[in-house]
Design a protein around this motif. Structure first.
Motif, PDB file in Angstrom:
ATOM      1  N   GLY A  55     -58.593 -24.913  14.287  1.00  0.00           N
ATOM      2  CA  GLY A  55     -59.547 -24.072  13.580  1.00  0.00           C
ATOM      3  C   GLY A  55     -60.271 -23.074  14.456  1.00  0.00           C
ATOM      4  O   GLY A  55     -60.336 -21.890  14.138  1.00  0.00           O
ATOM      5  N   CYS A 123     -53.462 -17.624  15.158  1.00  0.00           N
ATOM      6  CA  CYS A 123     -54.034 -18.335  14.011  1.00  0.00           C
ATOM      7  C   CYS A 123     -53.194 -18.170  12.752  1.00  0.00           C
ATOM      8  O   CYS A 123     -53.142 -19.063  11.912  1.00  0.00           O
ATOM      9  CB  CYS A 123     -55.470 -17.899  13.770  1.00  0.00           C
ATOM     10  N   LEU A 145     -60.542 -29.429  10.843  1.00  0.00           N
ATOM     11  CA  LEU A 145     -60.285 -28.072  10.370  1.00  0.00           C
ATOM     12  C   LEU A 145     -61.415 -27.597   9.450  1.00  0.00           C
ATOM     13  O   LEU A 145     -61.862 -26.460   9.545  1.00  0.00           O
ATOM     14  CB  LEU A 145     -58.943 -28.036   9.637  1.00  0.00           C
ATOM     15  N   THR A 148     -64.522 -26.476  11.270  1.00  0.00           N
ATOM     16  CA  THR A 148     -64.427 -25.214  11.999  1.00  0.00           C
ATOM     17  C   THR A 148     -64.149 -24.029  11.085  1.00  0.00           C
ATOM     18  O   THR A 148     -64.731 -22.969  11.262  1.00  0.00           O
ATOM     19  CB  THR A 148     -63.320 -25.290  13.069  1.00  0.00           C
ATOM     20  N   ASP A 149     -63.281 -24.191  10.112  1.00  0.00           N
ATOM     21  CA  ASP A 149     -62.892 -23.087   9.226  1.00  0.00           C
ATOM     22  C   ASP A 149     -63.254 -23.350   7.775  1.00  0.00           C
ATOM     23  O   ASP A 149     -62.698 -22.741   6.873  1.00  0.00           O
ATOM     24  CB  ASP A 149     -61.376 -22.837   9.311  1.00  0.00           C
ATOM     25  N   LEU A 157     -58.710 -19.929   5.448  1.00  0.00           N
ATOM     26  CA  LEU A 157     -57.616 -19.775   6.396  1.00  0.00           C
ATOM     27  C   LEU A 157     -56.827 -18.520   6.045  1.00  0.00           C
ATOM     28  O   LEU A 157     -56.699 -18.171   4.876  1.00  0.00           O
ATOM     29  CB  LEU A 157     -56.660 -20.978   6.335  1.00  0.00           C
TER      30      LEU A 157
END
Length: 172
Positions: A55, A123, A145, A148-149, A157
Motif C-alpha cells: 500500500g 503501484c 492494505l 495504508t490505501d 487502488l
C-alpha cells in the motif's frame, strides 16, 4: 431460485437463476459463521507487513531497500517492531512531522521475502503472486492494505488486478 454470480460479459456480479448457471461459473456465498482470525499469529502479522508495503511502500532493487511512507506514526512503529520480530532488523521509524513517519530499510533478505509474495514494481502492477495462503495471512494482507490505501468504509487502488484479488479474498 436466484443467487449472486459473476457475469463475465458485464464483469459485474448479477443475480442469476440457478438453472442458468454452467459448470465453472463463479458464485458468491456468505460465510455460515464469522471467521475466527488470530490477529496475533505469525501468518496475520506477515500478511499485514506485505499489505502495508504494498500500500505505502516502494522497493528499490538497486539499493535493496524498502521504503514505507505514511501518515500514522503508531502504524510505522508496529511495522518496525514486526520486521525486528521476524527478520531481526533493527530500525527506527523516522518522524517526518508530528503525526507522520517514514521507514527506509536496506536489507536484501526483507526485499527478497517481500518479492516472493508480490510481483510488479509500480503501484499499478503490484499483485499477490498467489492467493492460496492461510485465512490469517489473507486477512492480515487486507488489513495492512486498508490501513495504508483505505479506511473503514472503502479502499482506493489504481490497480485493477489487485482490486480483483481483493474481491477474491473477500469472497473467501
Amino acid at each position: 431460485h436466484r443467487i449472486q454470480a459473476f457475469n463475465a460479459e458485464s464483469e459485474k456480479i448479477d443475480w442469476v437463476f440457478m438453472k442458468d448457471l454452467a459448470p465453472g461459473d463463479l458464485i458468491y456465498k456468505s460465510a455460515q459463521q464469522p471467521l475466527n482470525i488470530d490477529t496475533n499469529s505469525e501468518d496475520f502479522e506477515k500478511g499485514w507487513l506485505i499489505g502495508v508495503i504494498t500500500g505505502d511502500g516502494c522497493v528499490s532493487r538497486h539499493g535493496n531497500s524498502i521504503k514505507v511512507c505514511g501518515s500514522d506514526f503508531e502504524q510505522h512503529r508496529h511495522y518496525v517492531n514486526l520486521i525486528y520480530k521476524y527478520f531481526n532488523i533493527t530500525h527506527k521509524a523516522k518522524r517526518s512531522s508530528k503525526k507522520a513517519a517514514d521507514v527506509n530499510v536496506s536489507n536484501t533478505v526483507l526485499r527478497k521475502w517481500y518479492e516472493s509474495y508480490i510481483e510488479g514494481e509500480l503501484c499499478y502492477f503490484k499483485k499477490l503472486r498467489k492467493l492460496d495462503h492461510s485465512l490469517e495471512f489473507l486477512a492480515g494482507f487486507v488489513s495492512g492494505l486498508m490501513e495504508t490505501d483505505g479506511s473503514k468504509e472503502n479502499i482506493t487502488l489504481a490497480n485493477k488486478t489487485l482490486i480483483e484479488q481483493i474481491g477474491q479474498i473477500l469472497s473467501i
